[in-house]
Write an enzyme that holds these catalytic residues in place. Structure first.
Site, mmCIF file in Angstrom:
data_model
loop_
_atom_site.group_PDB
_atom_site.id
_atom_site.type_symbol
_atom_site.label_atom_id
_atom_site.label_comp_id
_atom_site.label_asym_id
_atom_site.label_seq_id
_atom_site.Cartn_x
_atom_site.Cartn_y
_atom_site.Cartn_z
ATOM 1 N N HIS A 5 7.152 62.129 61.742
ATOM 2 C CA HIS A 5 5.695 62.157 61.615
ATOM 3 C C HIS A 5 5.287 62.712 60.253
ATOM 4 C CE1 HIS A 5 1.498 62.962 63.188
ATOM 5 N NE2 HIS A 5 1.548 63.809 62.164
ATOM 6 N N GLU A 6 5.843 63.851 59.903
ATOM 7 C CA GLU A 6 5.478 64.475 58.627
ATOM 8 C C GLU A 6 6.045 63.701 57.437
ATOM 9 O OE1 GLU A 6 3.224 66.511 58.757
ATOM 10 O OE2 GLU A 6 3.331 67.023 60.874
ATOM 11 N N HIS A 22 3.617 60.975 56.505
ATOM 12 C CA HIS A 22 2.540 61.477 55.649
ATOM 13 C C HIS A 22 3.013 61.576 54.197
ATOM 14 C CE1 HIS A 22 -0.308 62.371 58.772
ATOM 15 N NE2 HIS A 22 0.414 63.324 59.332
#
Length: 271
Positions: A61-62, A65
């Protein structure tokens, strides 16, 4: 950092997965095998599989980003180690790792957490700023769909109206997989809620007028805490999980199976 430094390309080593991430991936695979074969205490196996799988999704998820931010102009994310999938590099390890794990263990909720820091001064496009924020939740959506595939194609146990109608072989593994899928759904939903400071709010923030942006920035540090408190309110929690389970059923994941996974994961409980 100067504009020339921000504009330079990162070395290939900046994209190499860290030993920490490789270790999490290895633990996920090993605990998956342990759960499949019911090695030792199967409840502990389920706990390890769910927690390691959840940590794996947090890293991805990170990373989503960070990689979108990198290709949108902020090459500083490489210097901070965000492109190596190392959760220890996150700006708020407590919010990014510890609190989400606690939420999984106590409530079966995939909470979002503050992690990578993006220098938006290098991102000139509002659309790209929104895309950076959207990249994380989209990763959870893809993860949820990938976990649902075995159930959609009939590899998992057959469940009708909450009752197991097929073989119970490897039921612990499938229950853990179902719980992981539900956790990804909860994370997807929560990350898309337009709360200041969370991904959903950050998607909209670039498009707000200056006065609204100032108000947004004022409340952003407290958005995560507000969401955390609201989810522990019984009526809101019930509505939230009704919606989550509706999505789970739509993609082939039986809520009863994920509930079994949650019971098994809490190996210290008498349930």
């Amino acid at each position: 950092m100067t504009a020339s430094q921000a504009g330079r390309r990162a070395p290939r080593s900046a994209f190499v997965p860290s030993p920490v991430f490789v270790g999490i991936l290895a633990l996920t695979l090993v605990s998956g095998w342990m759960t499949w074969t019911t090695f030792g205490n199967v409840k502990v196996d389920v706990f390890l599989l769910v927690i390691c799988g959840w940590l794996l999704s947090l890293c991805l998820h990170e990373y989503a980003h960070a990689i979108v931010a990198y290709f949108s102009g902020d090459h500083e994310v490489a210097d901070r180690g965000y492109l190596r999938l190392n959760p220890l590099k996150y700006t708020h390890p407590l919010l990014s790792i510890v609190l989400p794990i606690v939420a999984v263990v106590l409530g079966g909720i995939g909470l979002p957490g503050g992690a990578v820091w993006v220098n938006h001064e290098h991102i000139r496009s509002k659309a790209r700023q929104s895309l950076i924020s959207l990249a994380g939740p989209l990763t959870n959506v893809v993860f949820a769909l990938a976990l649902a595939v075995p159930f959609l194609v009939g590899l998992g146990p057959q469940v009708e109206d909450g009752t197991l109608t097929g073989s119970a072989e490897h039921i612990e593994f499938w229950a853990a997989l179902a719980l992981l899928a539900v956790l990804q759904i909860t994370a997807s939903v929560l990350n898309l809620v337009p709360v200041p400071g969370l991904d959903g709010g950050n998607i909209l923030q670039p498009w707000l007028s200056p006065p609204y942006q100032r108000a947004y920035n004022l409340f952003a540090p407290y958005g995560f805490i507000l969401l955390f408190v609201l989810l522990w309110q019984s009526e809101i929690n019930r509505f939230f999980f009704t919606f989550v389970y509706w999505i789970a059923e739509a993609i082939g994941v039986e809520p009863g199976l994920s509930a079994l996974g949650f019971e098994l994961m809490r190996f210290w409980s008498n349930n």
